[in-house]
Motif scaffolding. Structure first.
Motif, PDB file in Angstrom:
ATOM      1  N   UNK A  65     -18.287  -1.237  -9.333  1.00  0.00           N
ATOM      2  CA  UNK A  65     -18.283  -1.782  -7.969  1.00  0.00           C
ATOM      3  C   UNK A  65     -16.897  -2.276  -7.593  1.00  0.00           C
ATOM      4  N   UNK A  66     -16.204  -2.899  -8.546  1.00  0.00           N
ATOM      5  CA  UNK A  66     -14.841  -3.368  -8.269  1.00  0.00           C
ATOM      6  C   UNK A  66     -13.920  -2.189  -7.950  1.00  0.00           C
ATOM      7  N   UNK A  67     -14.101  -1.087  -8.660  1.00  0.00           N
ATOM      8  CA  UNK A  67     -13.286   0.102  -8.411  1.00  0.00           C
ATOM      9  C   UNK A  67     -13.562   0.675  -7.024  1.00  0.00           C
ATOM     10  N   UNK A  68     -14.832   0.815  -6.683  1.00  0.00           N
ATOM     11  CA  UNK A  68     -15.189   1.411  -5.389  1.00  0.00           C
ATOM     12  C   UNK A  68     -14.817   0.509  -4.216  1.00  0.00           C
ATOM     13  N   UNK A  69     -14.812  -0.814  -4.445  1.00  0.00           N
ATOM     14  CA  UNK A  69     -14.423  -1.760  -3.389  1.00  0.00           C
ATOM     15  C   UNK A  69     -12.923  -2.037  -3.385  1.00  0.00           C
ATOM     16  N   UNK A  70     -12.198  -1.361  -4.277  1.00  0.00           N
ATOM     17  CA  UNK A  70     -10.755  -1.563  -4.440  1.00  0.00           C
ATOM     18  C   UNK A  70     -10.441  -3.039  -4.678  1.00  0.00           C
ATOM     19  N   UNK A  71     -11.215  -3.658  -5.563  1.00  0.00           N
ATOM     20  CA  UNK A  71     -11.070  -5.086  -5.823  1.00  0.00           C
ATOM     21  C   UNK A  71     -10.295  -5.384  -7.109  1.00  0.00           C
ATOM     22  N   UNK A  72      -9.902  -4.365  -7.852  1.00  0.00           N
ATOM     23  CA  UNK A  72      -9.098  -4.618  -9.044  1.00  0.00           C
ATOM     24  C   UNK A  72      -7.731  -5.148  -8.621  1.00  0.00           C
ATOM     25  N   UNK A  73      -7.204  -6.047  -9.412  1.00  0.00           N
ATOM     26  CA  UNK A  73      -5.918  -6.669  -9.083  1.00  0.00           C
ATOM     27  C   UNK A  73      -4.791  -5.690  -9.393  1.00  0.00           C
ATOM     28  N   UNK A  74      -3.865  -5.592  -8.449  1.00  0.00           N
ATOM     29  CA  UNK A  74      -2.675  -4.763  -8.628  1.00  0.00           C
ATOM     30  C   UNK A  74      -1.464  -5.562  -8.191  1.00  0.00           C
ATOM     31  N   UNK A  75      -0.340  -5.251  -8.782  1.00  0.00           N
ATOM     32  CA  UNK A  75       0.925  -5.845  -8.337  1.00  0.00           C
ATOM     33  C   UNK A  75       1.603  -4.795  -7.475  1.00  0.00           C
ATOM     34  N   UNK A  76       1.682  -5.074  -6.183  1.00  0.00           N
ATOM     35  CA  UNK A  76       2.160  -4.050  -5.248  1.00  0.00           C
ATOM     36  C   UNK A  76       3.465  -4.435  -4.554  1.00  0.00           C
ATOM     37  N   UNK A  77       4.343  -5.158  -5.262  1.00  0.00           N
ATOM     38  CA  UNK A  77       5.604  -5.608  -4.660  1.00  0.00           C
ATOM     39  C   UNK A  77       6.440  -4.433  -4.157  1.00  0.00           C
ATOM     40  N   UNK A  78       6.596  -3.418  -4.990  1.00  0.00           N
ATOM     41  CA  UNK A  78       7.392  -2.248  -4.600  1.00  0.00           C
ATOM     42  C   UNK A  78       6.554  -1.198  -3.895  1.00  0.00           C
ATOM     43  N   UNK A  79       5.297  -1.138  -4.267  1.00  0.00           N
ATOM     44  CA  UNK A  79       4.374  -0.113  -3.769  1.00  0.00           C
ATOM     45  C   UNK A  79       4.390  -0.017  -2.244  1.00  0.00           C
ATOM     46  N   UNK A  80       4.373  -1.148  -1.562  1.00  0.00           N
ATOM     47  CA  UNK A  80       4.292  -1.148  -0.095  1.00  0.00           C
ATOM     48  C   UNK A  80       5.536  -0.568   0.570  1.00  0.00           C
ATOM     49  N   UNK A  81       6.626  -0.439  -0.184  1.00  0.00           N
ATOM     50  CA  UNK A  81       7.862   0.098   0.382  1.00  0.00           C
ATOM     51  C   UNK A  81       8.014   1.601   0.161  1.00  0.00           C
ATOM     52  N   UNK A  82       7.085   2.203  -0.582  1.00  0.00           N
ATOM     53  CA  UNK A  82       7.175   3.626  -0.874  1.00  0.00           C
ATOM     54  C   UNK A  82       6.605   4.447   0.288  1.00  0.00           C
ATOM     55  N   UNK A  83       6.978   5.712   0.311  1.00  0.00           N
ATOM     56  CA  UNK A  83       6.439   6.651   1.308  1.00  0.00           C
ATOM     57  C   UNK A  83       4.949   6.864   1.019  1.00  0.00           C
ATOM     58  N   UNK A  84       4.150   7.139   2.061  1.00  0.00           N
ATOM     59  CA  UNK A  84       2.701   7.323   1.860  1.00  0.00           C
ATOM     60  C   UNK A  84       2.352   8.374   0.811  1.00  0.00           C
ATOM     61  N   UNK A  85       3.072   9.475   0.773  1.00  0.00           N
ATOM     62  CA  UNK A  85       2.758  10.526  -0.207  1.00  0.00           C
ATOM     63  C   UNK A  85       2.996  10.034  -1.632  1.00  0.00           C
TER      64      UNK A  85
END
Length: 198
Positions: A65-85
């Motif tokens: 359920x956590x996977x399907x709800x995208x509820x697992x914790x991630x560190x996305x400091x750089x991720x948000x600056x990457x291109x969508x692809x």
């Protein structure tokens, strides 16, 4: 694939409730055990063992359920600056690696459960629980998680290959702050509508 996805979400949601109920029950048993030790100088015996089983089984059943709800914790400091692809490629690679890791855990878990079954292993506590019982329940939770994850990975891959990167991100990407705010607002509105209907 949509009907399989709906079944996967339903089973994962029931698994989440089952896992949560186990953890809650473990907390109640431990609370009762603490009170009994304090006021009655007695103990349930094996409460810590049962709590350990509940935590392991509850966690395994909640993973899907956590996977399907995208509820697992991630560190996305750089991720948000990457291109969508690049982001969706990283999301798919991350999901594939997560599934590979838990597949390996489940594979070895099956071996341990088979050994417990063959040897008739029991816990070393007063309960003498056949260890194969919690191991099989734990493995069943992992199996649901892996099945849900494989289906999700296939669905996200097909969506990304079809050129719908936004939809693929909504399947496996990190939840944005906007999505979380929208979800909270939707929950508040649904709760208010239910209360108004009473």
């Amino acid at each position: 694939m949509d009907s399989l996805s709906a079944i996967s979400r339903r089973v994962s949601r029931w698994g989440l409730w089952f896992g949560g109920a186990l953890v809650l029950l473990a907390a109640i048993v431990i609370g009762i055990d603490v009170l009994m030790r304090k006021f009655l100088a007695a103990s349930i015996g094996g409460a810590d063992e049962l709590a350990g089983y509940a935590l392991a089984i509850g966690t395994a059943w909640g993973l899907g359920a956590a996977l399907l709800d995208r509820a697992h914790i991630r560190i996305d400091s750089l991720y948000v600056h990457f291109a969508p692809a690049l982001r969706i490629a990283l999301d798919l690679a991350g999901l594939a690696l997560l599934l590979a890791f838990f597949g390996l855990v489940a594979w070895h878990g099956i071996g341990v459960a088979e050994q417990s079954w063959t040897a008739g292993s029991r816990s070393q506590s007063a309960l003498e629980t056949p260890t194969v019982i919690p191991q099989v329940l734990w493995l069943a939770g992992l199996a649901v998680f892996l099945a849900s994850g494989i289906l999700l990975l296939a669905q996200a891959l097909a969506t990304a290959i079809g050129g719908r990167l936004g939809d693929a991100v909504r399947l496996v990407g990190t939840r944005s702050a906007e999505e979380e705010v929208e979800e909270e607002i939707r929950d508040i509105r649904e709760r208010a509508a239910r209360e108004a209907g009473r």
